[in-house]
Structures are given as structure tokens and as C-alpha cells.
Design an enzyme around this catalytic site. Structure first.
Site, PDB file in Angstrom:
ATOM      1  N   ASP A  31       0.877  -1.180   0.000  1.00 51.82           N
ATOM      2  CA  ASP A  31       0.000   0.000   0.000  1.00 51.82           C
ATOM      3  C   ASP A  31       0.915   1.231   0.000  1.00 51.82           C
ATOM      4  O   ASP A  31       1.375   1.664  -1.058  1.00 51.82           O
ATOM      5  CB  ASP A  31      -0.895  -0.115   1.233  1.00 51.82           C
ATOM      6  CG  ASP A  31      -1.954   0.962   1.330  1.00 51.82           C
ATOM      7  OD1 ASP A  31      -1.971   1.857   0.478  1.00 51.82           O
ATOM      8  OD2 ASP A  31      -2.778   0.923   2.258  1.00 51.82           O
ATOM      9  N   VAL A  56      -9.200  -3.083   0.230  1.00 52.53           N
ATOM     10  CA  VAL A  56      -9.739  -4.349  -0.272  1.00 52.53           C
ATOM     11  C   VAL A  56      -9.663  -5.438   0.790  1.00 52.53           C
ATOM     12  O   VAL A  56      -8.836  -5.374   1.707  1.00 52.53           O
ATOM     13  CB  VAL A  56      -9.000  -4.822  -1.547  1.00 52.53           C
ATOM     14  CG1 VAL A  56      -9.269  -3.881  -2.714  1.00 52.53           C
ATOM     15  CG2 VAL A  56      -7.501  -4.967  -1.312  1.00 52.53           C
TER      16      VAL A  56
END
Ligand code: IMP
Ligand code: MG
Length: 202
Positions: A129, A179
Site C-alpha cells: 500500500d 480491499v
């Protein structure tokens, strides 16, 4: 180097794909990002590449290090797609707590059993990320004197890393949304979904 799959984003003009049954009725799960068959195909090809490249480099077993808990399903499937001599170890780090934003603070929750010195090490990560966890991990593991240290990340969020995450292997580039599924959780939930979808509580 890597066979990148760019997953369709809404901005890219592709229609949003619905979350498969029976999970599609969960109001917090929004759009399908990576389907089960797409995961299987990409994990298989990653396993083939990892095996071929390791075999041409060394006859010693590769040491795959999964970062728990998020990488547990990816590691299990990747393990069965690897055909060179291989060993496995697990490390648990915590960077998020219960929130959905990175803290930048990494803590070892469970350390490795294996001694990395002189070993060819492949770190198996669920998602990159901000890249903060990975850059911390790389520094920590290099200090243990491996012969080589490479990273295989299943997912890379587009445009969020300040520095190149320098991944030897990557599965999918995905939009910068939160997600869940295939090992990824929110507050320990949804790790068991056989696909990856966005989490958007209403
Ligand atoms: P980074 O340090 O910001 O790259 O975040 C890395 C870690 O945060 C990952 O290994 C995951 O455990 C967690 N993480 C980042 N994004 C997500 C997400 O969308 N869903 C679930 N966990 C995530
Ligand atoms: Mg993780």
C-alpha cells in the site's frame, strides 16, 4: 520483468463487477477486484517463474518467508505452484491495528524460526500500500545477511508508494481502495473470501 495485470478501475471505463454470491448480499462489500480464477492463473504463473529463476541461480532450497496474516492463502497456493526445492517460514508484523490506514509503525508479532544467513530468501507479501511495511521489512531482513532477498507481492496499490517498492514479482496492480479477501482483512474479517473485493461500509 513482471507480468503485470492491471485490474480494471471504474475510472478506466470498465463496468464495475459485482461481488459473487453468496457474499454479494453483504452491504459492506462493494466491487469485485480480482476474481478467483484470475488469482489462480496469476499465482500459478508466479510459481513457475519463481521456480525457473531460482533453479537457474542455485541448487540450494529457496526460503519463502510469508508475512502473516495477510499472505497466508497466497503462500499456501504459491507453495503448490513452486516446483524447485523450497522451505517455508512465517513472520507476523503489525502495521495497522484495527484501522484501515497505515500507521507507519511496524512491530514484529512473531519472528522467523530460520537463520537467514547465506540463504536465498523470497518475501511473500499480500499487498503493498504505502510501502512502509515492506521497506521496514527489507531493512530488517537484510541485516540478517541473506545471500539474496527478493519480494513477491500479490497486490500493489497504484500510485501510493513514495519510493519504488522494487518488487521482483508482482501479481496485480489495483486501484488505491481498501480491499478484503484472499487473506486480507478488516478487523480480522473477510480473510476467507476466495476473491478480492473492495470494502466500503455504508
Ligand atoms: P503499507 O505499509 O501501507 O504498504 O501496508 C502494508 C500492510 O497493510 C499490508 O501488508 C496489509 O497487511 C495492510 N493493508 C494495506 N492495504 C490493505 C487493504 O486494502 N486491505 C487489507 N489490508 C491492507
Ligand atoms: Mg500484510
Amino acid at each position: 520483468m513482471s507480468a503485470l495485470r492491471h485490474v480494471a478501475t471504474a475510472a478506466g471505463g470498465s463496468p464495475a463487477r459485482p461481488v459473487p454470491a453468496p457474499w454479494g448480499t453483504d452491504p459492506d462489500l462493494d466491487r469485485l477486484i480480482v476474481a478467483q480464477d484470475e488469482l489462480q492463473a496469476v499465482v500459478r504463473s508466479l510459481g513457475e517463474r519463481i521456480s525457473a529463476e531460482h533453479r537457474s541461480r542455485s541448487g540450494d532450497p529457496l526460503l519463502c518467508v510469508a508475512v502473516l496474516k495477510g499472505a497466508f492463502l497466497f503462500m499456501a497456493d504459491l507453495a503448490r505452484a513452486i516446483t524447485c526445492p523450497v522451505e517455508f517460514d512465517f513472520m507476523a508484523v503489525s502495521s495497522y491495528g484495527a484501522a484501515t490506514k497505515t500507521s507507519g509503525v511496524v512491530r514484529i508479532v512473531k519472528d522467523l524460526d530460520a537463520d537467514l544467513s547465506g540463504r536465498h530468501v523470497l518475501v511473500v507479501e499480500d499487498v503493498v500500500d504505502s510501502g512502509l511495511t515492506l521497506s521496514w521489512l527489507r531493512k530488517n531482513l537484510w541485516a540478517r545477511s541473506p545471500a539474496s532477498l527478493e519480494v513477491c507481492a500479490l497486490l500493489v496499490k497504484e500510485g501510493l508508494q513514495r519510493r519504488d517498492p522494487d518488487l521482483r514479482y508482482e501479481g496485480f496492480r489495483i486501484p488505491p481502495d481498501f480491499v478484503v479477501g484472499y487473506g486480507l482483512d478488516v478487523d480480522e474479517r473477510y480473510r476467507n473470501l476466495p476473491f478480492i473485493c473492495t470494502y466500503a461500509p455504508r
